[in-house]
Design an enzyme around this catalytic site. Structure first.
Site, PDB file in Angstrom:
ATOM      1  N   HIS A  95      -5.302  65.794 -54.899  1.00  0.00           N
ATOM      2  CA  HIS A  95      -4.393  66.910 -55.193  1.00  0.00           C
ATOM      3  C   HIS A  95      -4.512  67.819 -53.987  1.00  0.00           C
ATOM      4  O   HIS A  95      -5.630  68.152 -53.571  1.00  0.00           O
ATOM      5  CB  HIS A  95      -4.857  67.626 -56.469  1.00  0.00           C
ATOM      6  CG  HIS A  95      -3.975  68.750 -56.927  1.00  0.00           C
ATOM      7  ND1 HIS A  95      -3.384  68.745 -58.163  1.00  0.00           N
ATOM      8  CD2 HIS A  95      -3.593  69.909 -56.341  1.00  0.00           C
ATOM      9  CE1 HIS A  95      -2.680  69.861 -58.324  1.00  0.00           C
ATOM     10  NE2 HIS A  95      -2.800  70.583 -57.210  1.00  0.00           N
ATOM     11  N   LEU A  96      -3.385  68.216 -53.407  1.00  0.00           N
ATOM     12  CA  LEU A  96      -3.412  69.092 -52.243  1.00  0.00           C
ATOM     13  C   LEU A  96      -4.355  70.265 -52.485  1.00  0.00           C
ATOM     14  O   LEU A  96      -4.281  70.922 -53.527  1.00  0.00           O
ATOM     15  CB  LEU A  96      -1.998  69.613 -51.946  1.00  0.00           C
ATOM     16  CG  LEU A  96      -1.880  70.662 -50.854  1.00  0.00           C
ATOM     17  CD1 LEU A  96      -2.314  70.107 -49.505  1.00  0.00           C
ATOM     18  CD2 LEU A  96      -0.449  71.193 -50.784  1.00  0.00           C
ATOM     19  N   HIS A  97      -5.257  70.501 -51.551  1.00  0.00           N
ATOM     20  CA  HIS A  97      -6.146  71.654 -51.638  1.00  0.00           C
ATOM     21  C   HIS A  97      -6.528  72.112 -50.235  1.00  0.00           C
ATOM     22  O   HIS A  97      -6.672  71.305 -49.329  1.00  0.00           O
ATOM     23  CB  HIS A  97      -7.385  71.383 -52.495  1.00  0.00           C
ATOM     24  CG  HIS A  97      -8.209  70.206 -52.088  1.00  0.00           C
ATOM     25  ND1 HIS A  97      -7.839  68.899 -52.335  1.00  0.00           N
ATOM     26  CD2 HIS A  97      -9.402  70.131 -51.459  1.00  0.00           C
ATOM     27  CE1 HIS A  97      -8.776  68.081 -51.895  1.00  0.00           C
ATOM     28  NE2 HIS A  97      -9.735  68.803 -51.338  1.00  0.00           N
ATOM     29  N   THR A  98      -6.648  73.408 -50.104  1.00  0.00           N
ATOM     30  CA  THR A  98      -7.005  74.020 -48.833  1.00  0.00           C
ATOM     31  C   THR A  98      -8.400  74.622 -48.977  1.00  0.00           C
ATOM     32  O   THR A  98      -8.647  75.399 -49.904  1.00  0.00           O
ATOM     33  CB  THR A  98      -5.992  75.111 -48.443  1.00  0.00           C
ATOM     34  OG1 THR A  98      -4.678  74.525 -48.439  1.00  0.00           O
ATOM     35  CG2 THR A  98      -6.293  75.676 -47.070  1.00  0.00           C
TER      36      THR A  98
END
Length: 137
Positions: A95-98
């Site tokens: 899942h996109l995460h920064t």
């Protein structure tokens, strides 16, 4: 997505030490931080990588990342932050995460070697998340 850990955190069905919960995304402590106060910022919809983020969501999401990156040093007394994303390779949760990692000169972080640590207790994690959340208002 029901089997995605980060979607479950966004939905509130899995507990996390949240620092911000907004329409643009959710920020919470990484349970295996590079340094204590390491925050993961995720968009609300399930997206795997940065190229999947629709253009209309970019401004809100990256404004949230920017706010977290500004709050972490103020809350924790670090000198700055390291902000990074992995896309597919090295993503432990798809899942996109920064990552927003507190940094201080001489902290020992070198290149892309990311040693991990743990919080000594939930109370310690709550203290870190509470200080960052307070800076975010």
């Amino acid at each position: 997505m029901p089997d995605c850990l980060f979607c479950s955190i966004v939905a509130g069905t899995v507990p996390a030490f949240k620092v911000v919960d907004s329409p643009d995304g959710v920020g919470f402590l990484d349970i295996r931080p590079v340094f204590k106060g390491h925050v993961l910022v995720v968009p609300r919809p399930h997206l795997t990588q940065l190229s999947d983020l629709p253009a209309d969501l970019l401004p809100g999401y990256f404004t949230l990342v920017q706010r977290v990156a500004a709050a972490v040093p103020r809350a924790l007394g670090s000198q700055g932050t390291f902000v990074a994303e992995n896309n597919v390779v090295s993503q432990s949760v798809p899942h996109l995460h920064t990552h927003v990692v507190p940094r201080t000169k001489g902290d020992g972080l070198r290149g892309f070697f990311w040693p991990r640590t743990r919080y000594s207790s939930d109370d310690e994690a709550r203290d870190f998340s509470g200080r960052i959340a307070a800076e975010l208002g």
